[in-house]
Design an enzyme around this catalytic site. Structure first.
Site, short mmCIF file in Angstrom:
data_model
loop_
_atom_site.label_atom_id
_atom_site.label_comp_id
_atom_site.label_asym_id
_atom_site.label_seq_id
_atom_site.Cartn_x
_atom_site.Cartn_y
_atom_site.Cartn_z
N TRP A 1 0.81 1.10 0.55
CA TRP A 1 2.23 1.08 0.87
C TRP A 1 2.88 2.45 0.70
CZ3 TRP A 1 5.65 -1.24 -3.61
CH2 TRP A 1 5.28 -0.65 -4.82
N ASP A 2 2.04 3.49 0.56
CA ASP A 2 2.58 4.82 0.26
C ASP A 2 3.56 5.34 1.30
OD1 ASP A 2 0.70 5.88 -2.16
OD2 ASP A 2 -0.35 4.53 -0.82
N GLU B 1 -0.33 -3.75 -11.17
CA GLU B 1 -1.68 -4.30 -10.99
C GLU B 1 -2.33 -4.76 -12.30
OE1 GLU B 1 -3.85 -1.40 -8.67
OE2 GLU B 1 -2.96 -2.19 -6.82
N LYS C 1 1.37 -1.61 -15.80
CA LYS C 1 0.80 -0.35 -15.35
C LYS C 1 1.89 0.51 -14.74
CE LYS C 1 -2.78 1.30 -12.08
NZ LYS C 1 -3.67 0.81 -11.02
N GLN C 2 2.75 -0.14 -13.98
CA GLN C 2 3.84 0.62 -13.38
C GLN C 2 5.08 -0.23 -13.26
OE1 GLN C 2 2.29 1.94 -9.66
NE2 GLN C 2 3.14 0.26 -8.52
#
Lengths: 724, 724
Positions: free
Chosen positions: A278-279, A417, A538-539
């Site tokens: 999705w960058d 994730e 994680k984020q």
């Protein structure tokens, strides 16, 4: 020395030059981002006391997308004598850039043919062994002064060809070699076939100086369009330009006519095997407002894969289009289903492909492109269809929970994730990931807005093509309004339903024990535990919302969904999740910097500086060698462009709401808004916005809650208070 | 029976079905242009008295561009018994459609592989032997009722594979076979590689009914956009729709994402070997005002070949870009240099590649697209660059003649291919072809207009990229104003300098002697004479100007060039050249009809009817089998759309000036102008123009010399006088 311009030399009595075999007297390597040129200077002394200087400049042309060239100048400082220069084309390359992939097959090119072209040319063709693309290269190597050349001979091996040029080198007289390479693949357009085209390009070849001239002009124009000026911070300016450079290396004019997406590790990074995630969401804001033709092409990449996404939805029992989390050439799902934990050596089942939120990204990107450009023809022909099919997918994956009278989405994974299922259960995925549900709600509403803009005729066409009905589109609005968002504590948006019930993680203990705990998932798995048990991300998952939408727009979304929104919602949630994130993703720092931009400018700047360092300092300790972190690079650029300026293109208004961190004295942007250039200057004290003379009517510029109208050639100036 | 859906049957005791071997009781073939379906019904009796009916429907899907399908139903009317059905994929096809090419190599496909897919699938892959494209086909064949099928076996040969399906046929019980084929090439986008994609498409295959449904919706939408209603003339309406059908078969939504141009004989015609000439000029007016995405894609086809055109100019010592007269995949010149005269059996040197006027066509097309759509982003990014580089070419091929103080262009051939040099000279080409010089003048002026629309920043970029200067662009205007136009007699524009001095041709004598003298060039060459000696044209050369420009615009062009323009200029020149044209080109009739539209409506209608007949009646006696005449087909459509209505998109105004021939009671158009739909209705008595509700501001509609403003949703109605 990269493989597609291989060039080396040896003394008549010696081995091919190797930096390890000589005494290095001087070494300098410089990447000139202004004109996309890599320069290397090395002075060295060999075992026989011969001192030499080698200067190399190389370019991969931004103007002639099939060409690359190298200029190589050897100066014998204290000797004269015969040397041999070897100029090769090498099709025996393997993918070996990522250590943990090396046990896998890294061989992707089958040799097809090698040969000579006239006196000074060589050619090579290879075929990729899965996709069966043919790639042909032709190279021409010339020596200056021409008299220095004595003889050429050709050496060939399967997938490899070289010319060995015997030259006479004279003391203090530079021997200059120009090599240019043409490359074509069977997917290129406007070609007969790759071998013919690469030959003919070389036959028409220009000098290095001419290629460099065109290449430099192309880069100068990219910088005219894309540079962002930062007053008062040279280091940030420097790294930001490096980031813009890498973004433009990955996608720019040269990629418009290729069918390519935005790979998360750029074009040279082998990690993630070139997959598309999705960058693009992070690179779009820069390109939408600079070179919208590039974003149009990137959206077309998605549009071409709409049939595959429709198939994927259908195969899972959904309607509409379900784009995959990771994809490649033909748009099918390419996510791994097993993941190697290098720490434990175990292959662990991998469930992260359930990141359905990528679909919201694509719809969001279409709409952002439309808002920035006003390209109604694109929306009508392609964009609306994508948004509608994605809305349809969300409507079909959501189910009604009569107890709550809310719609719910189960079995998904959010951007974080670490969390892929509930601890102790077998079922894959999570319930009601807040980011996913809110984005889905936004898409379901956006689909109606997109259809409204089409005009009666195109709307009718689309309804017939997609077998849509007014009932169905009305149901989207209904489902969007009633999607469930989990909360816990006092106004904390739960990352997913039940997140608040998970155990708190012992951050301090683990930091003491392990130092770097960015990849907490691997640490815990190696210990026989699982990160799924903890309130540890994680984020920034929930926080992504504050990154994608302004507070004003989120307030609208929450109101539509019937959930409370207060001025404290953002700071409270930021506070909560900042303490529960391992920053295992390079993107995380960008998002944290962004969400703190207004509440804690000092900390925001700290996160920004860490994000800037992601690749120049390789802060994950080795992942940069596997490829740049494109999303994080793009994020830092966008943080300056939109985060600190509050720039937003929404409802046909160009909004600003600047708030610069203290070390940032000034931001200067030139943006292309709806086909015209706008100059934007933000300092701590004021905002200045100037529309160019060609602007056809008055523009609407929003500042916080007020809308100003500005005419062509006029400048709007607004004084800013120091508190934002 | 076309080769990519081959399907046949035989009785257990007989040969494969051949229409020649049976007694045909009934035969009906219908092309349903409304939904793009070919239907065949045949009833027949074989030597053993068995009577059968075969009904076949076939489609090449307009919705799923990789798919085609056939439905084949056999009814045993008076027998029962075993039959075998053969379903094949055939890669052994040769190009044999044009008799005079048959001595040349017509074999273009190398077999790669054949194989089975599951129970009911077969596949074939081949490679084109020059361009080395891979093409893969997969087919799935199903029998209904399934119980009728007894057994399948596979038969293979190089480049050919078939399944033989043994079936039991019952009297009066229809046996239905559905075969669907997927086809991919290595140039397709969003694919892994062709074999994988064709397999997976077949595996996901829909029924014939589903494919037909989607295909029919796609055609219905094409007709919604592209139909032109003619009141009061059923035959013209019928043929016009056939023409629109063929235009859309050649280029439509399905070709947007391919890198293809407009081949003059459509996609199925083998004459001219698929080469691209200037035919797009005739199809653009329809598509610009209906599906501008298609014309954008066709202009991108040219834009991608700009580097090759630059090279061609440079190779001939010119500047800018020189597009070739005939071109193929990579945009290089592909015109023949020898031409076979089938009449004399001689190979004659062919000089027609000197039709540099194709460059003016391309610039004209860019500008027309821009005027119709207002697509400023396209003009800025691609269009202006093409116009500028073409202007530069014209400026460099023109030389100053100090005696006349005029610029001249020598060594060219005009649209009339009868005249390629002066009689008795060796030098190739002609001096000052009027059409070429006037078009060049228009382009040189247009380049300035295009640059003016870019805005300062893009203009500067383009100046730097192309090393342009203000002096150079000023010189274009100067050269354009001073280009020489030859005249002779009283205001007759000479087709080229010296045309008036050529001998008059004995039209009556030759018509008596030969009957059809359309290909006068061949007749004269066979007699040892040359058409270069006579005032005789294959097609309207000067008259093309009156076709491309309205009288108002031409008056401007002539004024700028300093030549007289009077109301008699058009009728006088039309009169002169009508008598000196052999109509050796199908386009010629369109142009003649057009130029007579205002002065002699009855004759205009006669030419229109002849032009309509070009292919349905194969009026050239056999050339239709070599492929449709796309330019002539498009021309008839445009004659109705623009010729008889006077529709013109110029200077941001939508102009009309209707003048219907007497047999045409009414013309109804829906056009897409600047992103919105406009309804246009023209009768003998009135003009009605209605803008849709989404139109954002007042529109400017011109009628003769007046400009009216019309708001969204409003209808402009103007009464017409019977004399036009």
């Amino acid at each position: 020395w990269p493989n597609w311009l291989p060039l080396s030399f040896r003394h008549a009595d010696g081995d091919w030059f190797d930096l390890g075999d000589v005494e290095v007297l001087e070494f300098r390597q410089a990447l000139d981002v202004r004109c996309g040129t890599l320069r290397r200077t090395v002075r060295f002394r060999d075992g026989r006391g011969r001192e030499s200087a080698l200067e190399v400049r190389r370019i991969v042309s931004m103007a002639d997308c099939h060409q690359a060239a190298i200029e190589w100048t050897l100066t014998a400082e204290n000797w004269s004598g015969p040397i041999e220069i070897r100029t090769a084309l090498d099709g025996t390359v393997r993918n070996e850039g990522v250590a943990r992939y090396r046990a896998l097959n890294g061989w992707h090119l089958e040799p097809l043919a090698t040969g000579c072209i006239g006196e000074d040319g060589i050619e090579l063709s290879v075929r990729t062994n899965q996709s069966r693309l043919t790639m042909a290269q032709a190279a021409r190597t010339r020596v200056f002064p021409a008299e220095a050349e004595r003889e050429r001979r050709t050496v060939e091996a399967p997938g490899w060809i070289a010319q060995i040029i015997a030259c006479e080198c004279r003391k203090q007289q530079p021997l200059r070699v120009e090599k240019s390479v043409a490359v074509y693949t069977s997917r290129d357009r406007a070609i007969s076939e790759p071998v013919i085209e690469s030959r003919s390009t070389i036959a028409r070849d220009s000098s290095f100086a001419e290629l460099l001239e065109r290449h430099s002009i192309a880069w100068a124009h990219l910088w005219d369009r894309c540079d962002i000026g930062l007053g008062g911070n040279d280091n940030a300016q420097f790294v930001l330009r490096l980031h813009v450079f890498h973004l433009l290396q990955t996608t720019s004019m040269s990629t418009i006519d290729l069918d390519v997406g935005v790979p998360s590790r750029g074009l040279h990074g082998e990690a993630y095997r070139g997959h598309i995630f999705w960058d693009e969401m992070f690179i779009f804001p820069l390109l939408n407002l600079r070179i919208p033709e590039v974003t149009r092409a990137l959206l077309m990449y998605r549009y071409r894969r709409l049939p595959e996404a429709r198939w994927a939805a259908r195969a899972e029992g959904y309607r509409g289009a379900m784009y995959p989390w990771q994809s490649g050439s033909n748009g099918r799902e390419e996510s791994q289903v097993l993941h190697l934990n290098p720490r434990s050596g175990r292959w662990v089942p991998d469930n992260t492909y359930r990141q359905r939120h990528v679909n919201a990204t694509i719809a969001y990107n279409v709409w952002q492109y439309y808002e920035a450009t006003g390209d109604a023809e694109f929306l009508s022909f392609y964009g609306a269809e994508m948004i509608v099919e994605i809305a349809r997918f969300w409507a079909s994956i959501a189910h009604h929970n009569p107890q709550r009278d809310r719609y719910e989405i189960h079995g998904v994974v959010g951007p974080d994730e670490f969390h892929t299922k509930y601890p102790g259960t077998e079922e894959l995925g999570l319930k009601n990931n807040a980011y996913t549900n809110i984005m889905a709600s936004w898409v379901l509403h956006c689909a109606g807005a997109a259809l409204d803009r089409l005009g009666r005729d195109r709307r009718r066409e689309l309804f017939e093509e997609l077998a849509l009905s007014d009932e169905e589109t009305a149901s989207w609005e209904e489902i969007g309004r009633k999607l469930f968002v989990p909360f816990h504590g006092e106004g904390i948006i739960s990352q997913f339903e039940g997140f608040g019930d998970l155990e708190e993680f012992d951050w301090d203990g683990y930091r003491r024990k392990h130092g770097d705990i960015q990849r907490l998932d691997r640490i815990l798995e190696a210990e026989g535990d699982t990160v799924n048990r903890y309130q540890a991300s994680k984020q920034a998952d929930v926080l992504m919302l504050f990154f994608l939408f302004s507070s004003a727009e989120l307030a609208e979304v929450f109101e539509r969904m019937g959930y409370p929104w207060t001025p404290e919602t953002i700071p409270k949630n930021v506070q909560y999740y900042l303490h529960r994130t391992s920053h295992g993703s390079t993107l995380s720092r960008v998002v944290h910097s962004w969400v703190l931009a207004r509440s804690d400018r000092e900390r925001s700047w700290g996160f920004f500086e860490r994000a800037l360092a992601s690749d120049v300092a390789d802060i994950q300790g080795g992942t940069t060698a596997e490829g740049i972190h494109l999303g994080a690079m793009a994020g830092t650029v966008d943080l300056v462009q939109r985060g600190y300026t509050g720039l937003e293109t929404r409802d046909d208004v160009l909004w600003f709401n600047p708030c610069l961190p203290e070390p940032l004295r000034e931001v200067h942007l030139r943006i292309r808004y709806r086909g015209h250039w706008v100059d934007v200057e933000v300092t701590q004290e004021r905002l200045r916005v100037r529309f160019d003379e060609t602007w056809p009517r008055t523009a609407r510029v929003g500042f916080r809650h007020e809308i100003h109208t500005v005419a062509a050639g006029e400048t709007l100036e607004i004084a800013l208070s120091p508190e934002c």
